[in-house]
Motif scaffolding. Structure first.
Motif, PDB file in Angstrom:
ATOM      1  N   PRO A 352     -28.847  18.981-145.909  1.00  0.00           N
ATOM      2  CA  PRO A 352     -29.246  19.385-144.554  1.00  0.00           C
ATOM      3  C   PRO A 352     -28.009  19.598-143.674  1.00  0.00           C
ATOM      4  O   PRO A 352     -27.088  18.770-143.678  1.00  0.00           O
ATOM      5  N   VAL A 353     -28.005  20.706-142.937  1.00  0.00           N
ATOM      6  CA  VAL A 353     -26.851  21.068-142.117  1.00  0.00           C
ATOM      7  C   VAL A 353     -27.251  21.037-140.646  1.00  0.00           C
ATOM      8  O   VAL A 353     -28.179  21.753-140.242  1.00  0.00           O
ATOM      9  N   PHE A 354     -26.579  20.216-139.859  1.00  0.00           N
ATOM     10  CA  PHE A 354     -26.766  20.292-138.414  1.00  0.00           C
ATOM     11  C   PHE A 354     -25.978  21.500-137.925  1.00  0.00           C
ATOM     12  O   PHE A 354     -24.755  21.582-138.090  1.00  0.00           O
ATOM     13  N   ALA A 355     -26.680  22.454-137.299  1.00  0.00           N
ATOM     14  CA  ALA A 355     -26.056  23.704-136.861  1.00  0.00           C
ATOM     15  C   ALA A 355     -25.308  23.475-135.556  1.00  0.00           C
ATOM     16  O   ALA A 355     -25.902  23.114-134.537  1.00  0.00           O
ATOM     17  N   LYS A 356     -24.007  23.699-135.587  1.00  0.00           N
ATOM     18  CA  LYS A 356     -23.141  23.491-134.426  1.00  0.00           C
ATOM     19  C   LYS A 356     -22.464  24.801-134.086  1.00  0.00           C
ATOM     20  O   LYS A 356     -21.765  25.375-134.926  1.00  0.00           O
ATOM     21  N   GLY A 357     -22.671  25.286-132.870  1.00  0.00           N
ATOM     22  CA  GLY A 357     -22.013  26.538-132.527  1.00  0.00           C
ATOM     23  C   GLY A 357     -22.556  27.141-131.261  1.00  0.00           C
ATOM     24  O   GLY A 357     -22.865  26.441-130.296  1.00  0.00           O
ATOM     25  N   PRO A 631     -31.979  13.299-137.188  1.00  0.00           N
ATOM     26  CA  PRO A 631     -32.397  14.595-137.709  1.00  0.00           C
ATOM     27  C   PRO A 631     -33.631  15.193-137.014  1.00  0.00           C
ATOM     28  O   PRO A 631     -34.122  16.225-137.452  1.00  0.00           O
ATOM     29  N   HIS A 632     -34.112  14.522-135.950  1.00  0.00           N
ATOM     30  CA  HIS A 632     -35.236  15.122-135.225  1.00  0.00           C
ATOM     31  C   HIS A 632     -34.854  16.522-134.754  1.00  0.00           C
ATOM     32  O   HIS A 632     -35.629  17.471-134.908  1.00  0.00           O
ATOM     33  N   ASN A 633     -33.692  16.641-134.173  1.00  0.00           N
ATOM     34  CA  ASN A 633     -33.141  17.950-133.797  1.00  0.00           C
ATOM     35  C   ASN A 633     -32.005  18.274-134.751  1.00  0.00           C
ATOM     36  O   ASN A 633     -31.173  17.421-135.040  1.00  0.00           O
ATOM     37  N   MET A 634     -31.970  19.525-135.233  1.00  0.00           N
ATOM     38  CA  MET A 634     -30.949  19.884-136.225  1.00  0.00           C
ATOM     39  C   MET A 634     -30.167  21.136-135.843  1.00  0.00           C
ATOM     40  O   MET A 634     -29.610  21.816-136.711  1.00  0.00           O
ATOM     41  N   GLY A 635     -30.088  21.425-134.536  1.00  0.00           N
ATOM     42  CA  GLY A 635     -29.269  22.565-134.142  1.00  0.00           C
ATOM     43  C   GLY A 635     -28.939  22.528-132.666  1.00  0.00           C
ATOM     44  O   GLY A 635     -29.775  22.163-131.838  1.00  0.00           O
ATOM     45  N   ALA A 636     -27.697  22.891-132.330  1.00  0.00           N
ATOM     46  CA  ALA A 636     -27.243  22.991-130.945  1.00  0.00           C
ATOM     47  C   ALA A 636     -26.345  24.215-130.840  1.00  0.00           C
ATOM     48  O   ALA A 636     -25.161  24.164-131.184  1.00  0.00           O
ATOM     49  N   LEU A 637     -26.931  25.320-130.387  1.00  0.00           N
ATOM     50  CA  LEU A 637     -26.191  26.579-130.227  1.00  0.00           C
ATOM     51  C   LEU A 637     -26.174  26.922-128.746  1.00  0.00           C
ATOM     52  O   LEU A 637     -27.173  27.398-128.197  1.00  0.00           O
ATOM     53  N   TYR A 638     -25.050  26.672-128.088  1.00  0.00           N
ATOM     54  CA  TYR A 638     -25.027  26.926-126.647  1.00  0.00           C
ATOM     55  C   TYR A 638     -24.852  28.409-126.361  1.00  0.00           C
ATOM     56  O   TYR A 638     -24.417  29.194-127.198  1.00  0.00           O
ATOM     57  N   TRP A 639     -25.240  28.782-125.160  1.00  0.00           N
ATOM     58  CA  TRP A 639     -25.060  30.152-124.670  1.00  0.00           C
ATOM     59  C   TRP A 639     -23.843  30.137-123.752  1.00  0.00           C
ATOM     60  O   TRP A 639     -23.875  29.497-122.731  1.00  0.00           O
ATOM     61  N   GLN A 640     -22.776  30.846-124.045  1.00  0.00           N
ATOM     62  CA  GLN A 640     -22.521  31.799-125.099  1.00  0.00           C
ATOM     63  C   GLN A 640     -21.073  31.650-125.493  1.00  0.00           C
ATOM     64  O   GLN A 640     -20.282  31.073-124.745  1.00  0.00           O
ATOM     65  N   ILE A 641     -20.669  32.181-126.614  1.00  0.00           N
ATOM     66  CA  ILE A 641     -19.286  32.074-127.069  1.00  0.00           C
ATOM     67  C   ILE A 641     -18.359  33.013-126.305  1.00  0.00           C
ATOM     68  O   ILE A 641     -17.307  32.609-125.820  1.00  0.00           O
ATOM     69  N   ASN A 642     -18.744  34.283-126.166  1.00  0.00           N
ATOM     70  CA  ASN A 642     -17.784  35.324-125.805  1.00  0.00           C
ATOM     71  C   ASN A 642     -18.312  36.234-124.704  1.00  0.00           C
ATOM     72  O   ASN A 642     -19.467  36.133-124.293  1.00  0.00           O
TER      73      ASN A 642
END
Length: 857
Positions: A352-357, A631-642
C-alpha cells in the motif's frame, strides 16, 4: 518589451546530431521499408486575409510567433493580456514548402501525420484540402498521396478562431452550458481544446491557435507497426509473465514475421508467423523474464526500465518497427468495504502506497515553451521534496512524452485526468466520436508508462452538477449527456485499451452509489478552508479516504513580481497586481487569514513573504493530519505544484521555478519518517508516520524551550517505528510538560532520531504567533565553504528563536538547499547555495540577505 529568461536552464546544452532528409530536418532516418521526415522548417504565418507573412516556429502557436516577430509585447508583462484578446478571435494561416523525392512519392503509402493541431484547422497540400481537424488532443493521420508530388510541395493550414467557431452554435441553444472559469464568451465546453486557455482562477486567458506538436511525412509500403503494448500478467521476484500486443497496419494480404526484442537484455523475447490482412492486424506474443528488475515508486525502491522493440518482417526484410520503454510492476486500486465506508488506496507490487504530492497544471500558457530542461527541473523538484504522486489535472493538456518518461525514471506516480474540467459538455454524436478518438489516442500513447496508475474522467464536473446549482438551472438532458461521456465513452475506451488500470469517472467522486458525495469512500476535494473562510484547524476535523485537492494561495517572491510590474505598481491592490491575481477574493482571503495568525505586515515585500509562510504553515497542518490518519486516508495531493505564468496562486513553485515556502515545507512534511505532534483532550500526542516497509528502531526526543533558548524540560523515549503505519508513541499532558510555564512563553521541539541522527523534527506552539511573547532575534550568516564560484555553504545562527528564516541573493538566480526554516540558540543550520552563473565569494557575501517572520512587522 520584456525578454523572458528561464532561470532553471543550466549553462550546458547537449547538442545531438540531426538528419536532414530532402532539405527538411528529420528526427529519424529512413528505416528499412519506412521513411519519416519531420516538417518543421521554413514555416511562415499571417493573419488570414492579410498580405504580410512572418517567420513561424513549428511546433509553436500564434502568440509565441507574434512575440518572436515583435508584433506583440510579452503577454505576461503588466496587463498586456487584456490587450491581446483579439488574437483568439482571429483566423490565422501557416504555410511551408518541403521537398519530396521520387523515392518517397513512390511508396505505396505516404501519410501526413499531425501530432497536435490547435484546434479548428483546414489542411491543404498543394491547394488540395486533405483534412478538417477539430480536436487539439488528437493525432491526425491523412493520406497525402493524392496531392503529393515529387519536388516542391506546399503545405498550408488555416486555423479558424476557436471562439468565433462556436458562437453560432451557442446562439441556437435555449440554455448555456456552464463554464465557470471561462473568462470570455463561455465557448470552451464545445471545443476539444485545453480548458485553461480560456482562463482560470489562477491563469490568464490566451485562446491559442497553431501547430503545437510535430508534423511529419511518413512513407511506407507493406506494413506499419502502429502500436506496441506491454502487459504484465504476473510478477514475482523469480519471473515476470508478460504479453506484447502488437498492432500492424497492412497495405494488403501478406505473410509476415513479428519479432519481439528485449532490447535491455539484448535478446529475442519471441516471434510469431502471421497472416496479415489489409487494414489493422493485432498480434499477441507471450514471453517471460527470469529474475526481473521490478519498478517501484519513489521512496520504496528503484525504477529499472526495460526497452522492447517489435519488428514486422515481410519477405525476410524489416518493413517497420516500434520501440517502447516500460517498467515491470503490479497495480491495484484497493477499494474494500470497512466499518468507515470503503478504502481508496493504490497498491504497488503488493505494498500500500500513501500518495504524497500535488496537482499539476501546464507549466506555461503556451505549452511549446516548456522545454525538456524545465520538465526535468520540475520533476526533480517533486522527487526531491519526497513526493511520489502528481495528479495531472483535467483542465490542462495530456502532457508531452518527456513528462511521463521522467515520471517513470523518478518513480512519480501519475493520476491522469482526461481533459474535462468545471463545465458541462455536449454529447451529440460528432462530439462523442471526437472524444472517443481523443481518448484512444492518449490511452494508447501513455499506457506503457508504469508511472500512470489511474484514468479519471474529469475535474469537478460531477460535484458541480450536484452542488453548484447547475442541476436546478439546466434540463436533465445535460446530465444524460454527462453520463454518455464519463460513464460511457471514456469508461469503454479504458476498459478496451487499458483494463490493467482503474477508471474513475470524476474527481472528486464518492464511489458509493447511495452516497455520491461521500467522504467515506472515493476521493475528496476540500475547499472549506479558503472558499468558505474556515480556519486551518478545520483540516484536522476531516476524515477522507483520499484527499486529491486542498490548498491555499500565496504570492510569488519579489524577484518574480519585479518581472511583471513597474516599481510604482508594487502594491497588492494596484491594477497590475490585480491583473496577476485571478481569484476575485484572493487578496481579501490571504489578508484575512494572515491577520488571524500574525500582525499586519509592514510593507509590500513583507506581505509577499508572509503570504508564503502562511500558505506553508496551513498546508503543513492539513497534510500532517492526513498522514496521521493513515491507513483510513491514503492520499494527500495539495493544490497546486506549479504555475502557467507569474501570478498569485496556490502553487508551491512559481512560474520561473522559484520554490516558495510551501515547497521547502513539503520536503519536511512528506518525509518518509515524520514526527507530528498534535493536541487531543489536553494531551500532546507524539505521532510518528512511516512510509518505510520495515520496522525502524528510533528515539523520540522532546524538549520544552523558552524563546530565548532556555531548556525547561526534556523527555526521551526509545521506540520501534511500525512500518507503513501511523500512531502516537506517547502522550503527555500539557500541564505536565509546561508545569508552571506560560503557554505563550515556550514551545516544544520534537525530534525523531535514527542511528543518532535527526530525520524529522517539529516545533509545536501553544498559541498563534501574534499571541506569543518573544523578542526579535539576531540572525548571523557565515560563508564557511566555497567549492567553486557557483557553490557556497552558509552557516546560519540565531541568538533567540527565529521563525521561517529566509535566505536570498537579490538580483542573482540560484537555489538554497533549504530555506524557510526555524532556528533556536544552539540549533544552527548549514545550507548550500548553488548559483546559476558564476559569482565570487566577496560578491556573494555582499548580496546575501536573511530575514525571519520577526522582520515582517
Amino acid at each position: 518589451m520584456k525578454t523572458k529568461l528561464y532561470w532553471w536552464l543550466g549553462p550546458i546544452m547537449l547538442l545531438l546530431p540531426v538528419i536532414v532528409v530532402n532539405g527538411q530536418r528529420a528526427g529519424s532516418t529512413s528505416r528499412p521499408g519506412k521513411t519519416v521526415m519531420k516538417i518543421d522548417a521554413g514555416w511562415q504565418f499571417r493573419e488570414a486575409g492579410k498580405a504580410d507573412w512572418h517567420k513561424a516556429t513549428v511546433p509553436g502557436c500564434v502568440h509565441t510567433d507574434l512575440l518572436a516577430n515583435k508584433l506583440i509585447e510579452d503577454p505576461f508583462y503588466r496587463d498586456n493580456e487584456k490587450k491581446q484578446q483579439w488574437i483568439g478571435k482571429t483566423n490565422w494561416e501557416y504555410t511551408t514548402t518541403f521537398k519530396a523525392s521520387p523515392s518517397i512519392v513512390n511508396h505505396q503509402n505516404v501519410e501526413l501525420v499531425f501530432e497536435g493541431l490547435d484546434t479548428y484547422a483546414e489542411v491543404y497540400l498543394n491547394d488540395k484540402l486533405l483534412l478538417n481537424a477539430d480536436n487539439m488532443f488528437r493525432t491526425w493521420r491523412v493520406n497525402a498521396k493524392p496531392a503529393l508530388k515529387a519536388g516542391d510541395n506546399t503545405l498550408r493550414i488555416l486555423f479558424r478562431s476557436p471562439i468565433n467557431e462556436i458562437l453560432p452554435v451557442m446562439a441556437k441553444l435555449k440554455y448555456q452550458l456552464p463554464a465557470s472559469n471561462d473568462q470570455g464568451e463561455k465557448t470552451s465546453p464545445f471545443t476539444r481544446k485545453a480548458p485553461y486557455h480560456y482562463g482560470w482562477d489562477w491563469g490568464p486567458r490566451f485562446v491559442t491557435s497553431g501547430i503545437w506538436r510535430p508534423v511529419s511525412l511518413e512513407a511506407w509500403d507493406t506494413a506499419r507497426v502502429n502500436d506496441l503494448q506491454i502487459v504484465v500478467n504476473k510478477l514475482s521476484a523469480d519471473e515476470a509473465q508478460v504479453t506484447a500486443n502488437v498492432e500492424i497496419e497492412a497495405s494488403g494480404s501478406d505473410t509476415a514475421t513479428v519479432q519481439l526484442e528485449n532490447v535491455t537484455a539484448r535478446s529475442i523475447a519471441g516471434k510469431q508467423e502471421v497472416k496479415l490482412n489489409k487494414g489493422t492486424n493485432k498480434v499477441s506474443i507471450a514471453f517471460t523474464i527470469a529474475k526481473p528488475s521490478i519498478w517501484w515508486p519513489s521512496g520504496l525502491g528503484t525504477q529499472p526500465l526495460y526497452t522492447f522493440r517489435a519488428r514486422a518482417l515481410v519477405n525476410g526484410k524489416v518493413a517497420d518497427e516500434r520501440s517502447t520503454r516500460t517498467g515491470l510492476r503490479t497495480l491495484e486500486l484497493r477499494r474494500q468495504r470497512d466499518n468507515s465506508g470503503e478504502s481508496f488506496m493504490f497498491v504497488i507490487n503488493g505494498v500500500p502506497v500513501f500518495a504524497k504530492g500535488g496537482n499539476w497544471i501546464p507549466s506555461d500558457s503556451f505549452p511549446t515553451r516548456i522545454t525538456d530542461e524545465k520538465y526535468r527541473y520540475m520533476m526533480e523538484s517533486v522527487r526531491d521534496s519526497n513526493m511520489n504522486m502528481l495528479r495531472v489535472w483535467g483542465g490542462g493538456i495530456y502532457e508531452s512524452d518527456v513528462f511521463y518518461e521522467l515520471a517513470d525514471e523518478m518513480g512519480i506516480l501519475i493520476w491522469q485526468d482526461f481533459m474535462f474540467a468545471c463545465s458541462m459538455y455536449p454529447a451529440n454524436q460528432e462530439f462523442l466520436d471526437s472524444v472517443r478518438a481523443e481518448a484512444i489516442d492518449n490511452v494508447k500513447r501513455l499506457r506503457n508508462h508504469p508511472s500512470i496508475v489511474l484514468w479519471a474522467g474529469n475535474n469537478e464536473v460531477e460535484t458541480a452538477w450536484r452542488n453548484w446549482g447547475w442541476r436546478q438551472q439546466l434540463p436533465s438532458s445535460v446530465w444524460d449527456d454527462y453520463v454518455k461521456i464519463f460513464h460511457g465513452v471514456l469508461q469503454e475506451v479504458c476498459d478496451a485499451y487499458d483494463p490493467s488500470r482503474a477508471y474513475w469517472p470524476s474527481s472528486p467522486h464518492g464511489g458509493l452509489p447511495d452516497d455520491p458525495d461521500s467522504k467515506r469512500s472515493g476521493d475528496v476535494h476540500y475547499w472549506e478552508v479558503w472558499h468558505a473562510e474556515k480556519p486551518f484547524s478545520e483540516y484536522e476535523k476531516q476524515r477522507p479516504r483520499f484527499m486529491s485537492e486542498y490548498g491555499f494561495q500565496s504570492f510569488p517572491n519579489i524577484e518574480t513580481v519585479k518581472y511583471y510590474t513597474l516599481p510604482n505598481e508594487r502594491d497588492i491592490e494596484s491594477p497590475i497586481m490585480l491583473a496577476h491575481q485571478r481569484h476575485p477574493r484572493g487578496n481579501q482571503l490571504v489578508r484575512e487569514y494572515m491577520l488571524r495568525e500574525y500582525p499586519k505586515p509592514k510593507d509590500f515585500e513583507s506581505f509577499l513573504y508572509m503570504s508564503q509562510v502562511l500558505q506553508a504553515e496551513g498546508i503543513a497542518l492539513g497534510t500532517e493530519h492526513l498522514r496521521r490518519i493513515m491507513p483510513h486516508n491514503m492520499g494527500a495531493l495539495y493544490w497546486q505544484i506549479n504555475d502557467c505564468w507569474p501570478v498569485a496562486s496556490w502553487s508551491s513553485i512559481d512560474y520561473f521555478g522559484r520554490w516558495k515556502a510551501l515547497q521547502y515545507y513539503s520536503r519536511r512534511f512528506y518525509n518518509d519518517l515524520l514526527i507530528s505532534p498534535t493536541m487531543h483532550d489536553g494531551d500532546l500526542q507524539f505521532y510518528v508516520v512511516s512510509d518505510r516497509v520495515n520496522p525502524v528502531p528510533a528515539k523520540i526526543k522532546v524538549t520544552v524551550l523558552s524563546f530565548d533558548g532556555a531548556r525547561l524540560k526534556a523527555l526521551e523515549r526509545d521506540v520501534t517505528i511500525a512500518p507503513l503505519a501511523s500512531r502516537s508513541y506517547f502522550d503527555v499532558e500539557v500541564s505536565e510538560l509546561l508545569e508552571s510555564t506560560d503557554k505563550k512563553k515556550a514551545f516544544v521541539y520534537a525530534e525523531l532520531l535514527v542511528n543518532g541522527k535527526a530525520v524529522s523534527s517539529h516545533d509545536y506552539f501553544f498559541a498563534p504567533f501574534k499571541e506569543l511573547e518573544m523578542s526579535k532575534p539576531s540572525i548571523t550568516t557565515e560563508v564557511i565553504g566555497a567549492k567553486d564560484r557557483g557553490k557556497f555553504r552558509v552557516k546560519v545562527s540565531a541568538d533567540k528563536f527565529a521563525k521561517a528564516v529566509y535566505l536570498a541573493v537579490p538580483d542573482h538566480d540560484g537555489f538554497f538547499s533549504d530555506n524557510f526554516f526555524n532556528l533556536a540558540p544552539g540549533r544552527d543550520m548549514v545550507v548550500e547555495f548553488r548559483s546559476r552563473t558564476p559569482i565570487s565569494v566577496e560578491d556573494f557575501r555582499k548580496r546575501l540577505q536573511v530575514r525571519s517572520v520577526f522582520d515582517a512587522f
